[in-house]
Scaffold this motif. Sequence first.
Motif, PDB file in Angstrom:
ATOM      1  N   GLU A   1       0.841  -1.204   0.000  1.00 20.92           N
ATOM      2  CA  GLU A   1       0.000   0.000   0.000  1.00 20.92           C
ATOM      3  C   GLU A   1       0.874   1.251   0.000  1.00 20.92           C
ATOM      4  O   GLU A   1       2.013   1.228   0.467  1.00 20.92           O
ATOM      5  CB  GLU A   1      -0.918   0.025   1.230  1.00 20.92           C
ATOM      6  CG  GLU A   1      -1.920  -1.113   1.294  1.00 20.92           C
ATOM      7  CD  GLU A   1      -2.729  -1.120   2.572  1.00 20.92           C
ATOM      8  OE1 GLU A   1      -3.688  -1.913   2.653  1.00 20.92           O
ATOM      9  OE2 GLU A   1      -2.405  -0.341   3.508  1.00 20.92           O
TER      10      GLU A   1
ATOM     11  N   ASP B   1     -12.871  -0.662   1.161  1.00 18.11           N
ATOM     12  CA  ASP B   1     -11.991  -1.512   1.952  1.00 18.11           C
ATOM     13  C   ASP B   1     -12.806  -2.635   2.608  1.00 18.11           C
ATOM     14  O   ASP B   1     -14.037  -2.649   2.558  1.00 18.11           O
ATOM     15  CB  ASP B   1     -11.300  -0.679   3.029  1.00 18.11           C
ATOM     16  CG  ASP B   1      -9.998  -1.305   3.503  1.00 18.11           C
ATOM     17  OD1 ASP B   1      -9.677  -2.426   3.064  1.00 18.11           O
ATOM     18  OD2 ASP B   1      -9.302  -0.661   4.314  1.00 18.11           O
TER      19      ASP B   1
ATOM     20  N   ARG C   1      -3.726   0.390  -3.122  1.00 19.26           N
ATOM     21  CA  ARG C   1      -3.408  -1.006  -2.796  1.00 19.26           C
ATOM     22  C   ARG C   1      -3.127  -1.765  -4.087  1.00 19.26           C
ATOM     23  O   ARG C   1      -3.866  -1.621  -5.067  1.00 19.26           O
ATOM     24  CB  ARG C   1      -4.565  -1.646  -2.035  1.00 19.26           C
ATOM     25  CG  ARG C   1      -4.378  -3.139  -1.772  1.00 19.26           C
ATOM     26  CD  ARG C   1      -5.579  -3.698  -1.009  1.00 19.26           C
ATOM     27  NE  ARG C   1      -5.601  -3.180   0.355  1.00 19.26           N
ATOM     28  CZ  ARG C   1      -6.721  -3.130   1.099  1.00 19.26           C
ATOM     29  NH1 ARG C   1      -7.870  -3.534   0.594  1.00 19.26           N
ATOM     30  NH2 ARG C   1      -6.664  -2.656   2.339  1.00 19.26           N
TER      31      ARG C   1
END
Length: 570
Positions: A36, A52, A201
């Motif tokens: 990340e 997320d 990510r």
Amino acid sequence: MSFSDKLSTHEAGELYPLKDEELHPEHVEDYLREGERWATEEDMGTLRRVADRIPPAAIFIVLTELAERFTYYGITGPFQNYIQNGYKTGPRPGAINGGQHMATGLGNFFQFWCYLTPIFGAIVADQWLGKFKTVLLFSIIYIIGDLILTLTSIPASIRHGGALPGMIIAMITIGMGTGGIKANVSPMVAEQYGRYRPFVRKLKNGSEVVVDRELTVQSIFNWFYWAVNVGGLSAIATTEIEANVDFWPAYLLPTLMFVFCVLVFWLGRKRYVITKPNGSIVIKAYGTITTALRNRRKAKAENQLLIGEDGKKANWMDYAKPSNNFCDASVQWDDKFVDELRIAIRSCKIFLCYPIFWLCYGQLSNNLISQSGQMNTGSVPNDIMQNIDPLCIIILIPVFDWLIYPGFRRCGMELRPVARITIGFLVAALSMAYAAIIQHVIYTKGPYYKNAGDEGYGFNDISAGIQVPAYILMAISEIFASVTGLEYAYKRAPESMKSIIMSIFLLTNAGGSILAFAFNPISSNPHMVENYAIVSGLMGAFAILFVICFRHYDRREVQETKDNTVFEKN
């Protein structure tokens, strides 16, 4: 350690400037995992944005809400029959024999009370106990109400006239318990996600995506609402028990489930992010608003109106800011609180059209149940039909969360809150229009025509299956309007006002119940076509009014989110 010191332990590089006080305190806990990096403005414009994963603590609270809603819908599912019909005197189960007017009226009262009491729950949480302890306290009150309802629904109590007073006492007690829970559980679930800055990510396939808090909160509330409707399926069990056994075991089942609900919530206590009470926002907000109005009147009379940096007159709330020297030194707020209150008031305007939506939704738990009682339901109880709504939501929320909303984003047409709410309002209007058409068809069928379902009459020769599209349309409208309303109430409320703004959103449901009282004179045969048609017309009109008044809110939200987000410079 200062904010900048903590932030530097997680990243390298300069940040676009943003004042520390403009960030939620939990920003300092933001972190990066392997694979990340912090997002740049270029990343936000070029990479796909995703939600997320939901944190484990939030799952505990979602399970708690599922169990609480199991209890709520389990006891309310049989309400219409329990109140409307006599005890073992006709083809439909019943107890009080109050008729459709009383059943619909008491049902509307209960819904009104359940959505008025969150204001008290929010004040208790903000002033004294905090969200966690408030939910536990009001859960005990809730259980007492469940026990009263169960004990007064046994055959001996019904035969001796105890069912009606017992139900009224139980409604008041359960409604109070509901208020303390509803005002605090939904903001508490979103508080469990503590990552505020967007980050990039890398996926297993090597591609990169931006993990966006806004989409994560939207997803959390989608699944929160999904859990609500899984719990709502309890009405399938309780209406079957009501029809085939009796009412007291139908009410005992959700009562026992609520004990499990409290246990689940307690077990997760060490995992929760728990915010401390900060004093009553209501009292402070009242003082701020009255001071602003008084100071503005005085400034206008003395020709001393404030002028903003853009050369225009200052907002009326600015007259309550201590820095503008209109207030004395004894005021209990600062400039930041005034700005937060102004955001909260502006955000609450978007809730003004919701009472009409809840008026539509309320038809599912009373009049549509009576409508199915006028038709042939085969071997199933008429009040089981209402469960089509939560079943559809359970199926559709994953479809919306995984396919429909991401699909719109990939096409560059993200559905912002105002757009989603408008669509929800329009679909709700279609649902009620369809219900009016069904009612007209019922009235034209024999053998009882417009008397079908009344005391002493049976049902007409028509299948209740034709009701299904009305429930499907209402389920879709809930995903667009109700879920988005919960999300908006949380996201747009300042940190110090989460519970109270959520309770104001829930209060719009009470407003819908008040409107429903006005429809009581036409909430029975032979006026039900007019009832549904008027409700549909009102919802359609308010949907148009809503988009006219608030269409600019989506653009403003995009700009404010961009202005208040910290990015890493390229």
